[in-house]
Design a protein around this motif. Structure first.
Motif, PDB file in Angstrom:
ATOM      1  N   SER A  75       0.975  -1.205   0.073  1.00  0.00           N
ATOM      2  CA  SER A  75      -0.003   0.083  -0.020  1.00  0.00           C
ATOM      3  C   SER A  75       0.877   1.200  -0.033  1.00  0.00           C
ATOM      4  O   SER A  75       0.430   2.358   0.586  1.00  0.00           O
ATOM      5  N   SER A  76       1.956   1.274  -0.425  1.00  0.00           N
ATOM      6  CA  SER A  76       2.933   2.473  -0.589  1.00  0.00           C
ATOM      7  C   SER A  76       3.650   2.482  -2.000  1.00  0.00           C
ATOM      8  O   SER A  76       4.415   1.667  -2.212  1.00  0.00           O
ATOM      9  N   SER A  77       3.484   3.579  -2.545  1.00  0.00           N
ATOM     10  CA  SER A  77       3.992   3.866  -3.865  1.00  0.00           C
ATOM     11  C   SER A  77       5.521   3.951  -3.587  1.00  0.00           C
ATOM     12  O   SER A  77       6.364   4.002  -4.205  1.00  0.00           O
ATOM     13  N   THR A 130      -5.578   7.372  -6.053  1.00  0.00           N
ATOM     14  CA  THR A 130      -6.054   7.999  -4.994  1.00  0.00           C
ATOM     15  C   THR A 130      -6.933   9.136  -5.397  1.00  0.00           C
ATOM     16  O   THR A 130      -8.135   8.993  -4.600  1.00  0.00           O
ATOM     17  N   ALA A 186       3.068   9.382  -0.307  1.00  0.00           N
ATOM     18  CA  ALA A 186       3.014   7.980  -0.822  1.00  0.00           C
ATOM     19  C   ALA A 186       2.878   7.084  -0.042  1.00  0.00           C
ATOM     20  O   ALA A 186       3.786   5.867  -0.160  1.00  0.00           O
ATOM     21  N   VAL A 187       2.222   6.868   1.175  1.00  0.00           N
ATOM     22  CA  VAL A 187       2.355   5.849   2.068  1.00  0.00           C
ATOM     23  C   VAL A 187       0.845   5.316   2.370  1.00  0.00           C
ATOM     24  O   VAL A 187      -0.117   5.969   2.042  1.00  0.00           O
ATOM     25  N   PRO A 188       0.640   4.325   3.062  1.00  0.00           N
ATOM     26  CA  PRO A 188      -0.425   3.808   3.150  1.00  0.00           C
ATOM     27  C   PRO A 188      -1.548   4.824   4.183  1.00  0.00           C
ATOM     28  O   PRO A 188      -1.133   5.604   4.572  1.00  0.00           O
ATOM     29  N   SER A 189      -2.842   4.753   3.341  1.00  0.00           N
ATOM     30  CA  SER A 189      -3.635   5.561   4.103  1.00  0.00           C
ATOM     31  C   SER A 189      -3.493   7.022   3.756  1.00  0.00           C
ATOM     32  O   SER A 189      -4.452   7.919   4.303  1.00  0.00           O
ATOM     33  N   ALA A 190      -2.713   7.672   3.003  1.00  0.00           N
ATOM     34  CA  ALA A 190      -2.501   8.897   3.157  1.00  0.00           C
ATOM     35  C   ALA A 190      -3.784   9.733   2.211  1.00  0.00           C
ATOM     36  O   ALA A 190      -4.251  10.814   2.613  1.00  0.00           O
ATOM     37  N   GLY A 191      -4.373   9.042   1.298  1.00  0.00           N
ATOM     38  CA  GLY A 191      -5.504   9.456   0.343  1.00  0.00           C
ATOM     39  C   GLY A 191      -6.641   9.589   1.593  1.00  0.00           C
ATOM     40  O   GLY A 191      -7.390  10.673   1.047  1.00  0.00           O
ATOM     41  N   ASP A 201      -7.009   0.862  -0.162  1.00  0.00           N
ATOM     42  CA  ASP A 201      -5.817   1.632  -0.340  1.00  0.00           C
ATOM     43  C   ASP A 201      -4.652   0.512  -1.198  1.00  0.00           C
ATOM     44  O   ASP A 201      -4.026   1.086  -2.247  1.00  0.00           O
ATOM     45  N   ARG A 249      -5.641   1.046  -5.061  1.00  0.00           N
ATOM     46  CA  ARG A 249      -5.469   2.403  -5.632  1.00  0.00           C
ATOM     47  C   ARG A 249      -4.059   2.548  -5.811  1.00  0.00           C
ATOM     48  O   ARG A 249      -3.478   3.072  -6.636  1.00  0.00           O
ATOM     49  N   THR A 250      -3.383   1.952  -4.822  1.00  0.00           N
ATOM     50  CA  THR A 250      -1.741   1.963  -5.071  1.00  0.00           C
ATOM     51  C   THR A 250      -1.218   1.189  -6.190  1.00  0.00           C
ATOM     52  O   THR A 250      -0.175   1.707  -6.921  1.00  0.00           O
ATOM     53  N   ASN A 268      -1.902   3.872  -8.910  1.00  0.00           N
ATOM     54  CA  ASN A 268      -0.733   5.000  -8.782  1.00  0.00           C
ATOM     55  C   ASN A 268       0.436   4.498  -9.314  1.00  0.00           C
ATOM     56  O   ASN A 268       1.162   5.308 -10.163  1.00  0.00           O
TER      57      ASN A 268
HETATM   58  N1  ASP Z   1      -1.254   4.204  -0.477  1.00  0.00           N
HETATM   59  C1  ASP Z   1      -1.239   5.221  -1.466  1.00  0.00           C
HETATM   60  C2  ASP Z   1       0.243   5.139  -2.213  1.00  0.00           C
HETATM   61  O1  ASP Z   1       1.217   5.113  -1.580  1.00  0.00           O
HETATM   62  C3  ASP Z   1      -1.851   6.460  -1.353  1.00  0.00           C
HETATM   63  C4  ASP Z   1      -3.220   6.514  -0.769  1.00  0.00           C
HETATM   64  O2  ASP Z   1      -4.069   6.536  -1.609  1.00  0.00           O
HETATM   65  O3  ASP Z   1      -3.510   6.516   0.402  1.00  0.00           O
HETATM   66  O4  ASP Z   1       0.134   5.386  -3.400  1.00  0.00           O
END
Ligand code: ASP
Length: 440
Positions: A282-284, A321, A362-367, A400, A403-404, A407
């Motif tokens: 879950s992290s780009s 996201t 670009a980390v989990p749950s940031a969206g 998440d 969507r990652t 991304n």
């Molecule tokens: N987890 C997503 C990313 O790292 C960002 C997000 O949508 O929470 O790309």
């Protein structure tokens, strides 16, 4: 016997991890076992990927830019990248809004369900944490994001892995290397070239561990799900997001087919290890080293393009996201604030979801944190915010993960398009993950 391709190994690891997670969920003390004895291996893997992200960006961008020979090319590349990034993000938001307005997953949700979700998640630490982070983000001035690109101390920037600051520094060094006499530039260019090779090899070695790491990551995700009843209630909403994301992947494949004339299936087979990691972590940002490796070595994008387009993309281009933010915002309004569902508000959502996805880390749950800012921009009542987030919280992690993937796929696609437009997309010279020791 032919060795199993890496992406198959990762897929097997994922499925076994999911299975193991479900088994542990139903065994006494199983969750504790996963947390204490399995999850740390996933964490180690993510740490290793993060460890090499900064040196990789630095080395590959400095080396790439210093190879360019022509400074005006940097401007062209930068401009094209930003324009295509903004364009694909707008497409994503429009797809999201079209789906959510057509399917209307939020209308008709029973009061009983809303109450249940509210009771369970309104005061959940995860929800309050997102609200706090969003308010900290909001307090910054309008140009803070711009100021943040320019580091005052490169060691802090490197140490805290501030991607855009590292990119700025690398570009700056790369350009100056072009401006000084070649003889003087050579030692530093050679140094970064060699560093780049070393870090790329580190990616190879770390990836050998990927199938086991995704096992740990997936098992850990599964033990976090305990209320399947609520998950089922949110199925229409989650379904809208997943269908929208699938459309986005289709859109990328179409762009690749039309513009680069490469086969979409070929692209998918090359990029799939990065996609699978995006899904599991879950992290780009954590996936970035692998995305760079795949795009450079397996797809054939030159370093100077991938070294710029991919790290910038990991930070600012989040089509998955923004699509999710559009759907989630409208879904929440359909459930608890239908009077806010005006055409103007949806236009505001397009603009703010674009900016919010750029601003999302670009980390989990940031969206989800940035979703709060999207909602606030349309005057969503502050007292309803915790309920709004509670509504979508239960399914946030799986969404998440999905969507990652989008991304990361979006970044890889754009890097191909930009490379093609600059004549920098070549036949790849794949380097196998585990057998690339120079044969002396
Ligand atoms: N987890 C997503 C990313 O790292 C960002 C997000 O949508 O929470 O790309």
């Amino acid at each position: 016997m032919k060795k199993l391709a890496l992406h198959w190994k990762i897929i097997i690891g994922m499925f076994l991890g999911i299975l193991f997670g479900f088994i542990m969920n139903s065994v006494d003390g199983g969750k504790g076992f996963v947390t204490d004895w399995i999850a740390p291996f996933g964490k180690i893997f993510i740490n290793l990927l993060k460890l090499i992200a900064v040196p990789l960006i630095l080395a590959s961008l400095i080396k790439g830019i210093s190879d360019l020979k022509d400074i005006s090319k940097i401007k062209t590349m930068g401009l094209r990248t930003i324009i295509i990034y903004v364009g694909t993000t707008l497409v994503a938001i429009v797809i999201g809004l079209t789906i959510v307005n057509t399917v209307q997953p939020g209308t008709g949700m029973s009061q009983d369900t809303i109450q249940k979700i509210k009771m369970k998640y309104e005061n959940d630490a995860g929800v309050t944490d997102k609200l706090m982070k969003a308010s900290a983000q909001k307090d910054a001035g309008p140009l803070q994001a711009l100021v943040d690109i320019f580091p005052s101390n490169i060691f802090t920037a490197l140490g805290e892995a501030k991607m855009l600051q590292v990119i700025f520094f690398a570009l700056f060094v790369g350009i100056c290397l072009l401006l000084i006499p070649e003889k003087k530039a050579k030692p530093l260019v050679k140094f970064f070239d060699s560093l780049n090779e070393v870090v790329m090899k580190m990616v190879d070695l770390i990836m050998l561990f990927a199938p086991y790491a995704v096992f740990a990551l997936m098992a850990n995700v599964i033990i976090a799900f305990d209320d399947t009843e609520i998950l089922v209630k949110l199925l229409w909403y989650a379904g809208c997001v997943v269908v929208g994301l699938a459309f986005m992947i289709g859109f990328y494949l179409l762009l690749i087919k039309i513009y680069t004339k490469k086969s979409p299936m070929w692209f998918l087979s090359k990029i799939s290890p990065a996609q699978l990691l995006a899904f599991s972590t879950s992290s780009s940002a954590a996936t970035l080293p692998v995305t760079m490796e795949r795009v450079e070595e397996h797809i054939g994008v030159d370093k100077e393009v991938s070294g710029f387009v991919l790290p910038v993309g990991a930070t600012v281009n989040m089509d998955g996201t923004s699509l999710y933010q559009g759907i989630a915002a409208v879904f929440i309004m359909q459930v608890i604030w239908p009077e806010g569902l005006t055409f103007t508000n949806q236009l505001v959502i397009i603009a703010t979801a674009l900016l919010a996805s750029i601003g999302s880390a670009a980390v989990p749950s940031a969206g989800m944190v940035m979703l709060v800012i999207v909602l606030e921009s349309i005057g969503f009542p502050a007292e309803l915010l915790p309920i709004g987030l509670a509504l979508i919280f239960a399914v946030d992690r799986p969404l998440d993960m999905c969507r990652t993937v989008v991304n990361v796929t979006g970044d890889a696609t754009v890097s191909m398009l930009v490379a093609k437009s600059l004549g920098k997309l070549h036949e790849p010279k794949p380097v196998e993950w585990d057998d690339d020791y120079p044969k002396k």
